[in-house]
Enzyme design. Sequence first.
Site, short mmCIF file in Angstrom:
data_model
loop_
_atom_site.label_atom_id
_atom_site.label_comp_id
_atom_site.label_asym_id
_atom_site.label_seq_id
_atom_site.Cartn_x
_atom_site.Cartn_y
_atom_site.Cartn_z
CB SER A 218 -0.94 0.01 1.21
OG SER A 218 -1.89 -1.03 1.12
N GLY B 285 -4.57 -2.05 -0.57
CA GLY B 285 -3.70 -1.70 -1.70
C GLY B 285 -3.59 -0.19 -1.84
N GLY C 245 -3.45 3.68 -3.92
CA GLY C 245 -4.10 4.41 -5.00
C GLY C 245 -5.46 5.00 -4.67
N GLY D 50 -4.99 7.03 2.37
CA GLY D 50 -5.07 8.46 2.09
C GLY D 50 -6.45 8.90 1.63
CG ASN E 71 -0.72 2.52 4.43
OD1 ASN E 71 -0.74 3.69 4.06
ND2 ASN E 71 -0.05 1.59 3.78
CD GLN F 1 -10.13 3.78 0.42
OE1 GLN F 1 -9.63 3.85 -0.70
NE2 GLN F 1 -9.45 4.06 1.51
CG HIS G 209 -4.32 -2.74 7.44
ND1 HIS G 209 -3.80 -3.41 6.35
CD2 HIS G 209 -4.52 -1.46 7.02
CE1 HIS G 209 -3.70 -2.58 5.32
NE2 HIS G 209 -4.12 -1.40 5.70
CD GLU H 243 -3.44 -7.04 8.41
OE1 GLU H 243 -2.55 -6.24 8.12
OE2 GLU H 243 -4.65 -6.76 8.33
CB CYS I 270 -7.24 -0.96 3.35
SG CYS I 270 -6.27 0.56 3.35
CG LEU I 271 -8.01 -0.05 -2.99
CD1 LEU I 271 -8.43 1.40 -3.23
CD2 LEU I 271 -6.84 -0.43 -3.89
#
Length: 354
Positions: free
Chosen positions: A45, A218, A220, A289, A287, A249, A327, A329, A245-246
Amino acid sequence: MKIFLHLENGMVFEGQSFGEMKETIGEVVFHTGMTGYEELLSDPSYHGQMVVLTQPLVGNYGITLEDLQSDGPKLKALIVREAVKEPSGFRCEIPLPDFLSHHRVPGMESVDTRALTRVLREHGTMKGLLSDRRQTATEIRKKLQSFDNEKPALTVTTKERYTLGSGKHHVAVMDFGIKRGILEEIVKRDWTVTVFPADTKAEVILSEHPDKVLLSNGPGDPESYQEILQEVKKLMGKVPLLGICLGHQLLALALGGKTEKLLYGHRGANHPVQDLETGKVFITSQNHGYVVTVLPEGVSITHRSLQDGTVEGICEERLRVRSVQFHPEASPGPSDAGVIFDQMLEMEKERENA
């Protein structure tokens, strides 16, 4: 050797080079965790990013290859106050500077990283140029404009499908830069895991008859992956979906929601998140953005950040969708966030009992 970090707002930070000395360009972000630099270095990521660590002393327990989350460093550069050259960790296999040199990743030390972090907090995440000399404004602008980190998940994803475990349930994973820790948590819960490249068609995944599909973490902007979103929409309603995470989204966008970029993101191992159903608070590793800002009717918010109130988890019961921004884990403190994986398995049991 002296090294200079040129930010796109015109500020310049001077430090000393360690690791591989080479000019590089990336998005400058900061991470507030006090430990976990091995996992951070190897987290896909962080592809395309220069990471500033607010913890002043980094590398004191060295690098243990077993702890890496991928096959090597994925970030563009590591920026620290002080890098330890002679680590004391009993599991250490290689010092941090040697590890970066081996993988040709630049490092920068002797920098006031907390002052640099304050700049990023006030002005937001920005591009940076790391160089062994001071450069003119024209040079810097031209080089920063050339930086392209478009759709980085397509770079860090697996090139070929592979399978792990031999459990009772079968999970298909869309790999946007998945961490090994996530796969290990799934396998140890008695699941078979088949990992697919990020751009795999929905028809290919469904042909494997998985019990559910996981959209991984991931790098982007989630809105840039329009082709992947179309495949996610084809999966929705046909198989239970989980996102991290990604992946979280992307699921929100596929459901009709919206995302936006945060000023400086959430990156660290100390982010409090509340489960809105139980009231329980997790200390989470994060993690990202980008954040989910709008959700359509019928989608429930299951978790919220206690720092800024942003959406940290969603659930759509009818379509059997569940996702989290953090996350689960990583276990930065206690491992209670692992219950997220248990909840995913419970969704499968509910389907079997229906």
